[in-house]
Design an enzyme around this catalytic site. Structure first.
Site, PDB file in Angstrom:
ATOM      1  N   TYR A 130       1.080  -0.688   0.217  1.00 13.86           N
ATOM      2  CA  TYR A 130      -0.423  -0.025  -0.092  1.00 13.86           C
ATOM      3  C   TYR A 130       0.945   1.112   0.091  1.00 13.86           C
ATOM      4  O   TYR A 130       0.677   2.188   1.142  1.00 13.86           O
ATOM      5  CB  TYR A 130      -0.485  -0.673   1.527  1.00 13.86           C
ATOM      6  CG  TYR A 130      -1.473   1.118   1.493  1.00 13.86           C
ATOM      7  CD1 TYR A 130      -3.108   1.237   0.285  1.00 13.86           C
ATOM      8  CD2 TYR A 130      -2.234   1.748   2.548  1.00 13.86           C
ATOM      9  CE1 TYR A 130      -3.885   1.650   0.882  1.00 13.86           C
ATOM     10  CE2 TYR A 130      -3.127   2.543   3.055  1.00 13.86           C
ATOM     11  CZ  TYR A 130      -4.191   2.427   1.894  1.00 13.86           C
ATOM     12  OH  TYR A 130      -4.775   3.751   2.250  1.00 13.86           O
ATOM     13  N   HIS A 135      -1.913   6.995  -3.244  1.00 12.49           N
ATOM     14  CA  HIS A 135      -2.953   6.625  -3.034  1.00 12.49           C
ATOM     15  C   HIS A 135      -3.508   6.426  -1.356  1.00 12.49           C
ATOM     16  O   HIS A 135      -5.037   6.688  -0.994  1.00 12.49           O
ATOM     17  CB  HIS A 135      -3.267   5.823  -4.138  1.00 12.49           C
ATOM     18  CG  HIS A 135      -3.785   4.117  -3.045  1.00 12.49           C
ATOM     19  ND1 HIS A 135      -5.415   4.282  -3.674  1.00 12.49           N
ATOM     20  CD2 HIS A 135      -3.309   2.756  -2.543  1.00 12.49           C
ATOM     21  CE1 HIS A 135      -5.878   2.929  -4.011  1.00 12.49           C
ATOM     22  NE2 HIS A 135      -5.105   2.481  -2.683  1.00 12.49           N
ATOM     23  N   GLU A 203      -1.523  -1.690 -10.890  1.00 15.22           N
ATOM     24  CA  GLU A 203      -0.527  -2.338  -9.475  1.00 15.22           C
ATOM     25  C   GLU A 203       0.349  -2.759 -10.675  1.00 15.22           C
ATOM     26  O   GLU A 203       0.555  -2.735 -11.486  1.00 15.22           O
ATOM     27  CB  GLU A 203      -1.224  -3.412  -8.498  1.00 15.22           C
ATOM     28  CG  GLU A 203      -1.977  -3.170  -7.691  1.00 15.22           C
ATOM     29  CD  GLU A 203      -2.004  -3.264  -6.329  1.00 15.22           C
ATOM     30  OE1 GLU A 203      -0.792  -3.846  -6.077  1.00 15.22           O
ATOM     31  OE2 GLU A 203      -2.541  -3.126  -5.512  1.00 15.22           O
ATOM     32  N   ASP A 235      -5.521  -5.621  -9.507  1.00 14.92           N
ATOM     33  CA  ASP A 235      -6.098  -6.373  -8.457  1.00 14.92           C
ATOM     34  C   ASP A 235      -7.114  -6.300  -8.371  1.00 14.92           C
ATOM     35  O   ASP A 235      -7.790  -3.977  -7.572  1.00 14.92           O
ATOM     36  CB  ASP A 235      -4.745  -5.311  -6.710  1.00 14.92           C
ATOM     37  CG  ASP A 235      -5.726  -5.616  -5.335  1.00 14.92           C
ATOM     38  OD1 ASP A 235      -6.646  -6.939  -5.552  1.00 14.92           O
ATOM     39  OD2 ASP A 235      -5.000  -5.141  -4.609  1.00 14.92           O
ATOM     40  N   LYS A 255     -11.307  -9.302  -2.704  1.00  9.18           N
ATOM     41  CA  LYS A 255     -10.292  -8.809  -3.462  1.00  9.18           C
ATOM     42  C   LYS A 255      -9.923 -10.293  -4.180  1.00  9.18           C
ATOM     43  O   LYS A 255      -9.114 -10.455  -4.942  1.00  9.18           O
ATOM     44  CB  LYS A 255      -8.828  -8.447  -3.314  1.00  9.18           C
ATOM     45  CG  LYS A 255      -9.174  -7.162  -1.813  1.00  9.18           C
ATOM     46  CD  LYS A 255      -7.344  -6.523  -2.627  1.00  9.18           C
ATOM     47  CE  LYS A 255      -8.349  -5.073  -1.731  1.00  9.18           C
ATOM     48  NZ  LYS A 255      -7.626  -4.320  -2.726  1.00  9.18           N
ATOM     49  N   SER A 259      -7.139 -11.776  -9.319  1.00  5.94           N
ATOM     50  CA  SER A 259      -6.338 -11.059  -9.863  1.00  5.94           C
ATOM     51  C   SER A 259      -6.088 -11.019 -11.157  1.00  5.94           C
ATOM     52  O   SER A 259      -5.657 -12.148 -11.429  1.00  5.94           O
ATOM     53  CB  SER A 259      -5.185 -10.517  -9.054  1.00  5.94           C
ATOM     54  OG  SER A 259      -6.169 -10.156  -7.290  1.00  5.94           O
ATOM     55  N   THR A 351      -2.495  -0.277  -5.377  1.00  7.88           N
ATOM     56  CA  THR A 351      -2.510   0.752  -5.841  1.00  7.88           C
ATOM     57  C   THR A 351      -1.498   2.198  -6.528  1.00  7.88           C
ATOM     58  O   THR A 351      -1.288   2.591  -5.687  1.00  7.88           O
ATOM     59  CB  THR A 351      -3.966   1.570  -5.626  1.00  7.88           C
ATOM     60  OG1 THR A 351      -4.698   0.297  -5.552  1.00  7.88           O
ATOM     61  CG2 THR A 351      -4.364   2.511  -6.984  1.00  7.88           C
TER      62      THR A 351
END
Lengths: 417, 417
Positions: A130, A135, A203, A235, A255, A259, A351
């Site tokens: 992250y 973001h 990503e 993602d 999630k 992916s 992201t």
């Protein structure tokens, strides 16, 4: 810097991801072979199993017949780099046997449009970070407090969490819109149904090339030895499911339904000429997270959306260089507690958003939670992703008109089952 | 109910986990073999590869020579149950060739104390739930608000999150105390060092026995077809690291340095006689989480602590029956969005606490965050786990003096590297 005098005797268009400087690795299949390790140049894939029938690489070619790149990667960077160097030699030498022997050429080279690219690696464990400050700031501003958008830990460590490896698919694999529990703001109790806010996350991910044992840590200095290469990573996220489920232990069903990754693993060696200075990190980090040199990367990242039967159009343009934490820092952090890594493990960036609204790497940010829909050329609007929309991630590095890129990372959302 | 008239011609002590009703599966090695599939009875392991040299099971015995149970499990419950039934027959028949032929007996049976048990399955993906209401209430009370101890979603869905598969180890595998970032309450900035609050979590885990494809869901009705069996699971946790890192995306380095499982996979079929009524779930759940019948299990769970050079003593006594959500509900929830399952995937319960303080399944709860240390027989105190402490999880079901159990799930904490 790229040695742009290097040219292949195979024609490579200026807008091709697969210049002589790239030579990524992947797995292909077609009517005649189930799975083979390959590289790419211009419009072609290069079948390394067939290439090695001439014993040009001087290695046991059975590794090129496996279903995944893992065994090849396990040979180590010395070997995998040697293969790329030999390919460079064969593809630039005008007198190469590959060029002069037509039978050989026809066995080794196949048009990319005629083959199907498969999942390049068997992913053991998958982690998502992250690490884009724009973001994290956008999300924190939206769902918490603009003045305290970043959590207290954010500038001290690359926040990450474990994800689901089983549902990581290669480009081209469609999936059904996921169903699950949501709790609409106007409802007392949760409801069940297909997600109404299916999102993407722009990503990249890196793939572990050298294993460690439990108890071992990887320093930022040594991290590059353990990073084989990178892919693009979408993602997919169901925001309404995520909002309801994620406290206190993080995202789960929002999630793990799908992916999508790009089929080509671009090696870290190919990316080296595109290193740039990293984000200015303040407050200073603990020693184990400090690093030397230019460890960020200038990778142009784009998201295209293609409605059913419509034309694709670019909706997001970002860049890997906006990352606050580098891959080397992510890997040092992930292993500082002795967590062991295996070849094929995948570590995604999170992201990647830039400072401009056009650079936001998710629809959540792009449309500010759906409050500012974007308008497509066909006149329709999008707050999030519709059924039968195809989303394509693209990424490439460029210097003096020469590119190295990842190929399309595309998937179509089918209606809920 | 157990058919307690069933007796083996092999002596089984009353306190043995390995009665004729159990016949679990595992992988062993010794000086002569690298890895073999085995079962257990009394003090013995049963080498299934050697057993099948007599073609008693009428199957391709190469599956018993693999490193993990995955291929065996993939044969399906019909086959794996047939093996257990044949074993029952051979071990209860006084005229069995296994009993009468001493050479054969000596090849097939080895004393458990003379072999080393290995990791039973190759874990693809690992998920940890948070499904004990007493545990979730204790934690919520401690770190948030006693009046709102459970998050709003808790009684509507089995909260879960993804964990790290690579660091799941079989009983007997020691590990070093992990290091990482912590932020002490009296410090402005985070510090780096070995965890000061290493904890255990008393859990079980179930192992997927039948795969699904992306987009498929498993109903609570069908879940048992997909559950091969269970193990004990110690989800080691570094509380100081966890407190600092876990917002907003969940636990990461606080847990992924090591988890310990018991070596024997006890099949769901062996556990069936110990089914009990599930927790009374109110408010009512969405239809996809509702289930029929008695789906909870009466499994006695214990935690023993053994200081370096000292005697082991029991510090926790809990029971699987305290679980609010059943495995069938966890699996239905995990797949309701189409998340695909693979054979060998491991889904853990979350810490299993009971209502009494002596039944709390972690030291965090047992010592109430270290505020009420427990006193050991040697006079020392524990807030959390010390270096060189060995922690042993045990679990078994019992009816009329006959047990089925998991064997020890033990690991020793070595000092930080």
């Amino acid at each position: 810097m790229l040695n742009t005098r290097l040219k292949s005797w195979i024609t490579v268009n200026d807008d091709s991801d697969f210049s002589i400087h790239n030579l990524p690795f992947g797995i292909y299949s077609d009517d005649t072979v189930a799975h083979r390790v390959c590289s790419a140049i211009g419009e072609y894939i290069i079948d390394l199993f067939e290439l090695e029938s001439f014993d040009l690489l001087n290695m046991n070619r059975s590794v090129f017949e496996e279903q995944y790149l893992n065994s090849f990667i396990e040979l180590g960077k010395k070997e995998t780099n040697r293969v790329r160097e030999k390919l460079t030699e064969l593809l630039t030498d005008e007198n190469s046997v590959l060029k002069s022997n037509t039978d050989f050429f026809n066995k080794v080279f196949k048009k990319q449009k005629d083959v199907k690219m498969l999942m390049p690696v068997k992913v053991g464990d998958y982690t998502d970070f992250y690490s884009s400050i724009d973001h994290a700031t956008n999300i924190g501003t939206m769902i918490r407090d603009p003045k305290n958008a970043l959590m207290p830990n954010w500038k001290h460590l690359p926040v990450g969490y474990h994800g689901r490896a089983s549902s990581i698919c290669v480009s081209g694999h469609s999936f059904h819109r996921p169903k699950g529990q949501q709790k609409p703001p106007d409802s007392e109790t949760p409801v069940f149904g297909a997600t109404k806010s299916l999102d993407i996350e722009l990503e990249t991910a890196f793939i572990i090339g050298k294993k460690t044992e439990m108890g071992d840590s990887i320093s930022t200095d040594n991290a590059d030895d353990h990073i084989f290469g990178m892919v693009l990573f979408n993602d997919w996220s169901a925001r309404d499911i995520q909002t309801w489920e994620y406290v206190p232990l993080g995202p789960f069903l929002a999630k793990n339904f799908a992916s999508t990754i790009s089929p080509w693993v671009v090696t870290l060696e190919a990316l080296e000429p595109f290193r740039v200075k990293g984000y200015d990190q303040s407050p200073p980090l603990l020693p184990y997270l400090q690093y030397k040199g230019d460890k960020n990367l200038d990778i142009k990242l784009q998201v295209y959306l293609k409605p059913e039967g419509g034309k694709e159009e670019k909706v997001i343009e970002s860049n890997y260089k906006y990352m606050y934490y580098t891959m080397e820092q992510q890997l040092a952090h992930h292993t500082v507690n002795g967590c062991n890594m295996n070849v094929g493990d995948m570590l995604a960036s999170g992201t990647i958003s830039g400072p401009l609204a056009s650079e936001y790497g998710s629809f959540m940010e792009l449309t500010w939670r759906g409050s500012k829909p974007i308008k497509l050329q066909d006149g329709t609007e999008r707050k999030f992703i519709n059924d039968n929309d195809t989303v394509i991630l693209r990424g490439y590095c460029e210097q003096n008109g020469t590119r190295i890129g990842f190929g399309d990372c595309a998937a179509t959302v089918l209606p809920a089952k």
